[in-house]
Design an enzyme around this catalytic site. Structure first.
Site, PDB file in Angstrom:
ATOM      1  N   LYS A   1      54.859 -45.948 -62.265  1.00  0.00           N
ATOM      2  CA  LYS A   1      55.669 -45.768 -61.305  1.00  0.00           C
ATOM      3  C   LYS A   1      54.844 -46.643 -60.132  1.00  0.00           C
ATOM      4  O   LYS A   1      54.348 -46.459 -59.191  1.00  0.00           O
ATOM      5  CB  LYS A   1      56.010 -44.288 -60.920  1.00  0.00           C
ATOM      6  CG  LYS A   1      57.886 -44.185 -60.392  1.00  0.00           C
ATOM      7  CD  LYS A   1      58.188 -43.568 -59.572  1.00  0.00           C
ATOM      8  CE  LYS A   1      60.038 -42.906 -59.222  1.00  0.00           C
ATOM      9  NZ  LYS A   1      59.778 -41.962 -59.175  1.00  0.00           N
TER      10      LYS A   1
HETATM   11  C1  E4P Z   1      63.710 -41.398 -58.182  1.00  0.00           C
HETATM   12  O1  E4P Z   1      62.650 -41.625 -59.684  1.00  0.00           O
HETATM   13  C2  E4P Z   1      62.990 -40.261 -57.247  1.00  0.00           C
HETATM   14  O2  E4P Z   1      61.715 -39.189 -57.885  1.00  0.00           O
HETATM   15  C3  E4P Z   1      64.284 -39.297 -56.961  1.00  0.00           C
HETATM   16  O3  E4P Z   1      65.017 -39.951 -57.610  1.00  0.00           O
HETATM   17  C4  E4P Z   1      63.945 -39.777 -55.680  1.00  0.00           C
HETATM   18  O4  E4P Z   1      65.575 -38.928 -55.541  1.00  0.00           O
HETATM   19  P1  E4P Z   1      65.764 -37.931 -53.534  1.00  0.00           P
HETATM   20  O5  E4P Z   1      66.194 -38.920 -53.112  1.00  0.00           O
HETATM   21  O6  E4P Z   1      66.473 -37.065 -53.897  1.00  0.00           O
HETATM   22  O7  E4P Z   1      64.796 -37.875 -53.337  1.00  0.00           O
END
Ligand code: E4P
Length: 217
Positions: A87
Protein backbone atom coordinates in the site's frame (compact mmCIF):
# COMPACT_ATOMS: atom_id res chain seq x y z
CA UNK A 1 -18.23 -6.98 -5.25
CA UNK A 2 -15.40 -8.07 -2.99
CA UNK A 3 -15.61 -7.48 0.76
CA UNK A 4 -12.42 -6.54 2.60
CA UNK A 5 -12.25 -5.74 6.31
CA UNK A 6 -10.48 -2.53 7.29
CA UNK A 7 -8.72 -3.38 10.54
CA UNK A 8 -5.57 -4.88 12.04
CA UNK A 9 -7.58 -6.45 14.89
CA UNK A 10 -7.15 -10.23 14.69
CA UNK A 11 -10.41 -11.05 16.52
CA UNK A 12 -12.45 -8.94 14.11
CA UNK A 13 -10.61 -10.41 11.12
CA UNK A 14 -11.39 -13.94 12.40
CA UNK A 15 -15.06 -13.02 12.99
CA UNK A 16 -15.46 -11.72 9.42
CA UNK A 17 -13.59 -14.73 8.06
CA UNK A 18 -15.89 -17.10 9.98
CA UNK A 19 -18.89 -15.39 8.40
CA UNK A 20 -17.65 -16.74 5.07
CA UNK A 21 -17.88 -13.48 3.12
CA UNK A 22 -14.36 -12.10 3.46
CA UNK A 23 -12.15 -11.56 0.40
CA UNK A 24 -9.27 -9.62 1.93
CA UNK A 25 -7.97 -7.19 4.54
CA UNK A 26 -6.72 -3.60 4.49
CA UNK A 27 -4.64 -2.01 7.22
CA UNK A 28 -2.93 1.33 7.66
CA UNK A 29 -0.36 2.67 10.15
CA UNK A 30 -3.12 4.09 12.39
CA UNK A 31 -4.95 0.75 12.53
CA UNK A 32 -1.68 -1.10 13.27
CA UNK A 33 -0.75 1.39 16.03
CA UNK A 34 -4.23 0.95 17.55
CA UNK A 35 -3.43 -2.77 18.04
CA UNK A 36 -0.17 -1.85 19.81
CA UNK A 37 2.04 -3.29 17.04
CA UNK A 38 5.51 -1.81 17.51
CA UNK A 39 8.79 -2.34 15.65
CA UNK A 40 9.66 -3.90 12.31
CA UNK A 41 9.63 -7.53 13.44
CA UNK A 42 6.24 -7.20 15.15
CA UNK A 43 4.81 -5.49 12.05
CA UNK A 44 6.03 -8.22 9.68
CA UNK A 45 4.79 -10.95 12.05
CA UNK A 46 1.38 -9.34 12.35
CA UNK A 47 0.96 -9.30 8.56
CA UNK A 48 2.09 -12.94 8.43
CA UNK A 49 -0.57 -13.87 10.99
CA UNK A 50 -3.27 -12.02 9.00
CA UNK A 51 -2.19 -13.91 5.85
CA UNK A 52 -2.60 -17.18 7.75
CA UNK A 53 -6.18 -16.26 8.76
CA UNK A 54 -7.45 -14.91 5.42
CA UNK A 55 -6.78 -16.34 1.97
CA UNK A 56 -7.08 -13.10 -0.02
CA UNK A 57 -5.33 -9.84 -0.74
CA UNK A 58 -3.85 -8.24 2.39
CA UNK A 59 -2.83 -4.58 2.10
CA UNK A 60 0.31 -3.67 4.06
CA UNK A 61 1.20 0.02 4.02
CA UNK A 62 4.73 1.40 3.69
CA UNK A 63 5.73 3.79 6.47
CA UNK A 64 8.24 5.77 4.41
CA UNK A 65 7.59 8.54 1.88
CA UNK A 66 10.63 8.59 -0.42
CA UNK A 67 10.89 6.45 -3.57
CA UNK A 68 14.01 4.53 -2.46
CA UNK A 69 12.67 3.80 1.01
CA UNK A 70 9.23 2.79 -0.27
CA UNK A 71 10.84 0.34 -2.72
CA UNK A 72 12.98 -1.22 0.03
CA UNK A 73 10.10 -1.42 2.47
CA UNK A 74 7.59 -2.63 -0.14
CA UNK A 75 9.90 -5.45 -1.23
CA UNK A 76 10.27 -6.59 2.38
CA UNK A 77 6.50 -6.53 2.82
CA UNK A 78 5.86 -8.38 -0.46
CA UNK A 79 8.32 -11.08 0.61
CA UNK A 80 6.14 -11.99 3.63
CA UNK A 81 3.47 -13.78 1.57
CA UNK A 82 2.24 -13.89 -2.06
CA UNK A 83 -1.09 -12.31 -0.96
CA UNK A 84 0.54 -9.14 0.36
CA UNK A 85 -0.48 -5.99 -1.53
CA UNK A 86 1.95 -3.09 -1.01
CA UNK A 87 0.00 0.00 0.00
CA UNK A 88 1.55 3.22 -1.30
CA UNK A 89 0.46 6.82 -0.63
CA UNK A 90 -0.69 9.06 -3.52
CA UNK A 91 2.37 11.29 -3.73
CA UNK A 92 4.87 11.87 -6.58
CA UNK A 93 7.37 9.32 -5.29
CA UNK A 94 4.44 6.98 -4.65
CA UNK A 95 3.41 7.08 -8.32
CA UNK A 96 6.98 6.12 -9.29
CA UNK A 97 6.91 3.31 -6.74
CA UNK A 98 3.56 2.04 -8.13
CA UNK A 99 5.16 1.80 -11.59
CA UNK A 100 8.20 0.01 -10.16
CA UNK A 101 6.11 -2.62 -8.37
CA UNK A 102 3.75 -2.98 -11.33
CA UNK A 103 6.74 -3.77 -13.59
CA UNK A 104 7.87 -6.38 -11.05
CA UNK A 105 4.42 -8.03 -10.87
CA UNK A 106 3.94 -7.01 -7.21
CA UNK A 107 0.38 -5.97 -6.33
CA UNK A 108 -0.20 -2.42 -5.07
CA UNK A 109 -2.95 -0.39 -3.43
CA UNK A 110 -2.68 3.37 -3.91
CA UNK A 111 -4.05 4.96 -0.75
CA UNK A 112 -5.28 8.43 0.25
CA UNK A 113 -7.12 9.02 -3.03
CA UNK A 114 -9.38 12.08 -2.83
CA UNK A 115 -9.80 13.07 -6.50
CA UNK A 116 -10.49 11.46 -9.87
CA UNK A 117 -7.19 12.84 -11.19
CA UNK A 118 -5.25 11.02 -8.48
CA UNK A 119 -7.07 7.77 -9.32
CA UNK A 120 -6.30 8.23 -13.03
CA UNK A 121 -2.60 8.76 -12.31
CA UNK A 122 -2.44 5.68 -10.07
CA UNK A 123 -4.15 3.57 -12.75
CA UNK A 124 -1.71 4.85 -15.40
CA UNK A 125 1.15 3.80 -13.11
CA UNK A 126 -0.32 0.29 -12.97
CA UNK A 127 -1.81 0.21 -9.47
CA UNK A 128 -3.75 -2.98 -8.72
CA UNK A 129 -6.18 -1.04 -6.50
CA UNK A 130 -6.98 2.61 -5.84
CA UNK A 131 -8.46 3.53 -2.47
CA UNK A 132 -10.77 6.55 -2.58
CA UNK A 133 -11.63 7.60 1.00
CA UNK A 134 -15.42 8.13 1.07
CA UNK A 135 -15.98 8.87 4.73
CA UNK A 136 -13.21 11.44 5.03
CA UNK A 137 -14.71 13.37 2.09
CA UNK A 138 -18.20 13.16 3.62
CA UNK A 139 -16.65 14.44 6.87
CA UNK A 140 -15.72 17.70 5.12
CA UNK A 141 -19.09 18.06 3.31
CA UNK A 142 -17.84 16.71 -0.03
CA UNK A 143 -19.87 13.87 -1.59
CA UNK A 144 -17.54 10.88 -1.40
CA UNK A 145 -19.89 8.69 -3.43
CA UNK A 146 -19.62 11.12 -6.33
CA UNK A 147 -15.88 10.40 -6.45
CA UNK A 148 -16.55 6.65 -6.75
CA UNK A 149 -18.89 7.38 -9.68
CA UNK A 150 -16.30 9.55 -11.43
CA UNK A 151 -13.56 6.94 -11.06
CA UNK A 152 -15.92 4.18 -12.30
CA UNK A 153 -16.66 6.18 -15.48
CA UNK A 154 -12.97 6.92 -16.15
CA UNK A 155 -11.77 3.36 -15.55
CA UNK A 156 -14.59 1.96 -17.74
CA UNK A 157 -13.85 4.47 -20.54
CA UNK A 158 -10.33 3.10 -20.91
CA UNK A 159 -10.82 -0.42 -19.55
CA UNK A 160 -8.19 0.04 -16.85
CA UNK A 161 -7.54 -3.19 -14.93
CA UNK A 162 -7.09 -1.16 -11.72
CA UNK A 163 -9.82 -2.02 -9.21
CA UNK A 164 -11.77 0.58 -7.24
CA UNK A 165 -11.38 -0.24 -3.55
CA UNK A 166 -13.85 2.03 -1.75
CA UNK A 167 -12.34 2.92 1.63
CA UNK A 168 -13.10 4.99 4.72
CA UNK A 169 -16.52 3.35 4.94
CA UNK A 170 -18.70 4.65 7.78
CA UNK A 171 -22.05 2.90 7.33
CA UNK A 172 -23.94 0.08 5.61
CA UNK A 173 -25.42 2.69 3.20
CA UNK A 174 -21.90 3.42 1.97
CA UNK A 175 -21.53 -0.30 1.14
CA UNK A 176 -24.92 -0.48 -0.61
CA UNK A 177 -24.28 2.67 -2.66
CA UNK A 178 -20.82 1.42 -3.65
CA UNK A 179 -22.43 -1.80 -4.86
CA UNK A 180 -24.99 0.21 -6.90
CA UNK A 181 -22.21 2.23 -8.58
CA UNK A 182 -20.07 -0.82 -9.22
CA UNK A 183 -17.04 -0.38 -6.95
CA UNK A 184 -14.96 -3.54 -7.30
CA UNK A 185 -14.22 -3.78 -3.57
CA UNK A 186 -15.36 -2.17 -0.33
CA UNK A 187 -13.13 -2.21 2.70
CA UNK A 188 -15.18 -1.71 5.81
CA UNK A 189 -15.07 -1.88 9.58
CA UNK A 190 -16.72 -5.07 10.90
CA UNK A 191 -19.65 -3.08 12.38
CA UNK A 192 -20.81 -1.76 9.00
CA UNK A 193 -20.64 -5.26 7.48
CA UNK A 194 -22.70 -6.69 10.36
CA UNK A 195 -25.21 -3.82 10.14
CA UNK A 196 -26.09 -5.05 6.63
CA UNK A 197 -27.72 -8.02 8.39
CA UNK A 198 -30.20 -5.96 10.33
CA UNK A 199 -33.89 -5.50 9.59
CA UNK A 200 -36.67 -5.19 12.21
CA UNK A 201 -39.10 -7.17 10.02
CA UNK A 202 -36.60 -10.04 9.90
CA UNK A 203 -36.40 -10.00 13.72
CA UNK A 204 -40.18 -9.80 14.30
CA UNK A 205 -40.85 -12.33 11.52
CA UNK A 206 -38.39 -14.80 13.02
CA UNK A 207 -39.81 -14.31 16.54
CA UNK A 208 -43.27 -15.20 15.15
CA UNK A 209 -41.94 -18.26 13.30
CA UNK A 210 -40.12 -19.48 16.44
CA UNK A 211 -43.30 -19.00 18.54
CA UNK A 212 -45.46 -20.81 15.98
CA UNK A 213 -42.89 -23.61 15.64
CA UNK A 214 -43.32 -24.32 19.37
CA UNK A 215 -47.10 -24.74 18.85
CA UNK A 216 -46.36 -27.50 16.33
CA UNK A 217 -44.53 -29.44 19.05
C1 E4P B 1 -8.11 2.52 3.69
O1 E4P B 1 -7.52 1.57 3.26
C2 E4P B 1 -7.99 3.03 5.06
O2 E4P B 1 -7.40 2.05 5.87
C3 E4P B 1 -9.29 3.36 5.71
O3 E4P B 1 -10.40 2.93 4.97
C4 E4P B 1 -9.37 4.71 6.30
O4 E4P B 1 -10.60 4.84 6.94
P1 E4P B 1 -10.90 5.99 8.01
O5 E4P B 1 -11.18 7.25 7.28
O6 E4P B 1 -12.11 5.48 8.75
O7 E4P B 1 -9.68 6.10 8.89
Amino acid sequence: MKFFIDTANLEQIKEAQDLGILDGVTTNPSLMAKEGINGKEAILNHYKTICEIVDGDISAEVLSTTYEEMIKEGEELAAIHPNIVVKIPMIKDGVKALKYFSNKGIKTNCTLIFSAGQALLAAKAGATYVSPFLGRLDDISVDGMNLIEEIRIIFDNYMFDTEILAASIRSPMHIINCAKIGADVVTSPLASILNLLKHPLTDSGLAQFVADAKKMG
